[in-house]
Scaffold this motif. Structure first.
Motif, PDB file in Angstrom:
ATOM      1  N   SER A  66       0.828  -1.205   0.000  1.00 45.77           N
ATOM      2  CA  SER A  66       0.000   0.000   0.000  1.00 45.77           C
ATOM      3  C   SER A  66       0.864   1.257   0.000  1.00 45.77           C
ATOM      4  O   SER A  66       2.070   1.211   0.244  1.00 45.77           O
ATOM      5  CB  SER A  66      -0.914  -0.002   1.220  1.00 45.77           C
ATOM      6  N   VAL A 242     -12.776   2.680   4.988  1.00 47.08           N
ATOM      7  CA  VAL A 242     -12.011   2.040   3.915  1.00 47.08           C
ATOM      8  C   VAL A 242     -12.965   1.816   2.760  1.00 47.08           C
ATOM      9  O   VAL A 242     -13.959   1.096   2.900  1.00 47.08           O
ATOM     10  CB  VAL A 242     -11.394   0.703   4.369  1.00 47.08           C
ATOM     11  N   VAL A 271      -9.164   0.840  -1.431  1.00 51.56           N
ATOM     12  CA  VAL A 271      -8.641  -0.460  -1.835  1.00 51.56           C
ATOM     13  C   VAL A 271      -9.197  -0.774  -3.222  1.00 51.56           C
ATOM     14  O   VAL A 271     -10.389  -0.585  -3.481  1.00 51.56           O
ATOM     15  CB  VAL A 271      -9.052  -1.559  -0.838  1.00 51.56           C
ATOM     16  N   HIS A 288      -9.031  -6.097   4.396  1.00 50.78           N
ATOM     17  CA  HIS A 288      -8.784  -4.660   4.545  1.00 50.78           C
ATOM     18  C   HIS A 288      -9.817  -3.956   5.433  1.00 50.78           C
ATOM     19  O   HIS A 288      -9.753  -2.739   5.593  1.00 50.78           O
ATOM     20  CB  HIS A 288      -8.759  -3.993   3.167  1.00 50.78           C
TER      21      HIS A 288
END
Length: 548
Positions: A66, A242, A271, A288
């Motif tokens: 990431s 997220v 993501v 995630h």
């Protein structure tokens, strides 16, 4: 590949950009600034501000390591310097066609910071579409992956460059073949000091197509920053969220409603996944700790059903947006039960207007409406076939203008004459009914389109490709109900010689560079096509006969 064709001067690039662009009228632009909706921020500053506010937080992630906000910011600067070193000038248009990955974010912000205007191509677009986009936009470069989902983009790029020598550079992520490697976007030179006019186009989105080939949608820095930040606020995004990009990232929905850009503006992580199947996506959500994502109805229905057999069903989703087509009320209830009570119906268009159900809305609104406008400054009209506004609660075509709805397609004067009213309202082609509380229910369409799995396919454009086959005398493309896609594409044809199979027909369309999502799912042969009283193909009669 780099050719030696002289590059246009910066002023020439900006002049040609403005020549194809229909700006907001001065009085409305001044009003949006006075009310604080337009803030004078270039779109690229979203990442800069986020990097200064949350430098160590995760900004983007995919299957590879990431990147923090600070790292993504630095990579965007290096990419901007790399684009500038190639001679890409402010105002130049660049075709951006990358699969879902962190590299998409790097390339997007690198282009914005170089002052270039990305043309947001989808991974499913093929030579026919890219040739059209290059011609309409006057693109000077292309950014692609080497291959994805079994398709070699480099081979397509070679054909494109041969036909359009103005496309001087092709940058490839992966094996570059005869083109430029991704490393050219990792320059140590200082990034260019560019501050674009914020009432000019920041990027060109791609329409689904309604009356022919897809059109290019110019979104300005002012209107798109508002689109992004207002959507993020409405969805209550925070640094704790997220966001999962499941749909192609270049789509307006996962890009800016609030999408990637809204997540970045809020300090939330994004993501990327290129595999929307429940098995793969559920694993990404779990790994995630995804809290927000956006799906089309077909995927939402599949995910809800998959909760019955997938051992790793999503947990922790606080908001699931569903848009791109109407979500049936029974499917909405199933999504709320199986995936998350935080369902949000979204009805909008890349041309501008967005409608959202609100967080905390009652189940009746979530299941039976497609939301209400994002902004109090959105101006809506619902009109009959004569253009007169209908009575409150009656059905009609939706027309709109507002602080983030375009005033014209790029370099498309004939389309603009059809698509916009004399006083600047965009004719959406959607039939809706508005309730007393301002929520809309989508009831149908005026335009001749098929919405297959959330992708809008222009029937006319497909029909023009179909009749190029030497065995076909006439053709009509119509939508048929489908449990998983929402609508599937049925090609009803009249053969002029020996019939061909669906596989043979789609091979012909593939050879013409037609996008995979625009090819027929079923093929029906008739002796003739029914016509209306004025001699036009009667598609209502065709659908009625096929579905009875």
């Amino acid at each position: 590949m780099t050719l030696t064709t002289p590059q246009p001067a910066e002023s020439a690039a900006q002049t040609t950009l403005q020549a194809g662009f229909v700006p907001f009228p001065a009085d409305r632009a001044a009003h949006y600034r006075q009310t604080g909706l337009w803030t004078g921020r270039p779109l690229g500053e979203i990442l800069r501000t986020a990097a200064q506010t949350w430098p160590g937080n995760i900004a983007v992630a995919d299957a590879h390591p990431s990147h923090t906000f600070a790292d993504l910011d630095a990579r965007a600067d290096r990419a901007a310097a790399g684009f500038a070193a190639l001679g890409i000038a402010p105002g130049d248009r660049v075709l951006l066609q990358l699969p879902n990955s962190a590299h998409f974010a790097v390339a997007l912000f690198g282009l914005l910071r170089a002052g270039a205007v990305p043309v947001m191509c989808l991974p499913g677009h093929r030579l026919a579409e890219l040739t059209h986009f290059a011609s309409v936009s006057g693109a000077v470069a292309l950014v692609i992956a080497d291959s994805a989902a079994g398709f070699d983009y480099r081979a397509m790029a070679e054909e494109l460059v041969a036909a359009h020598p103005a496309v001087r550079h092709v940058v490839v992520h992966g094996d570059p073949g005869p083109f430029l490697p991704w490393s050219v976007l990792d320059s140590d030179a200082p990034p260019p000091a560019v501050r674009p006019a914020t009432d000019s186009p920041a990027l060109l989105l791609v329409s689904g197509g309604t009356t022919g080939a897809p059109k290019l949608i110019p979104r300005t820095h002012e209107d798109y920053v508002y689109n992004v930040t207002a959507s993020a606020q409405l969805c209550a995004l925070t640094p704790s969220d997220v966001y999962l990009v499941v749909l192609p990232a270049a789509h307006n929905f996962p890009l800016a409603c609030p999408g990637l850009l809204g997540a970045l503006s809020s300090g939330a992580a994004t993501v990327f996944t290129a595999d929307p199947s429940p098995e793969a996506a559920f694993a990404v959500i779990d790994r995630h700790r995804v809290t927000v994502t956006a799906l089309v109805p077909a995927l939402a229905k599949l995910w809800a059903q998959a909760c019955e057999w997938e051992p790793l069903a999503p947990k922790g989703l606080r908001l699931l947006q569903v848009g791109g087509a109407k979500l049936a009320s029974n499917d909405a209830a199933a999504v709320r039960s199986a995936l998350t009570p935080g369902l949000q119906q979204v009805f909008g268009m890349a041309e501008g207007l967005l409608n959202y159900t609100r967080l905390g809305d009652a189940a009746d609104l979530l299941d039976h409406t497609q939301g209400r406008p994002l902004s109090e400054y959105d101006e809506l009209r619902i009109v009959d076939e004569a253009g007169h506004e209908v009575q409150h609660g009656a059905e009609g075509e939706l027309l709109v203008r507002g602080p983030y709805t375009i005033n014209g397609y790029f370099n498309a004067p004939q389309d603009n004459a059809r698509s916009f009213s004399p006083d600047g309202f965009y004719r959406t082609g959607d039939r809706v009914r508005r309730s007393a509380n301002g929520y809309l229910e989508v009831t149908g369409r005026v335009k001749d389109v098929i919405i297959r799995g959330g992708e809008t396919v222009a029937a006319l454009d497909l029909e023009e490709h179909l009749i190029t086959h030497p065995a076909i005398w006439a053709a009509a493309a119509v939508p048929l109900p489908d449990e998983f896609l929402g609508e599937k594409i049925c090609a009803v044809v009249v053969f002029s010689g020996p019939p061909v199979s669906l596989a043979e027909l789609n091979a012909h369309l593939d050879g013409r560079g037609v996008a995979a999502h625009s090819r027929p799912d079923t093929l029906v042969a008739w002796e003739s096509l029914p016509t209306t009283a004025v001699g036009k193909t009667d598609k209502k009669a065709i659908v009625a006969r096929l579905t009875r």
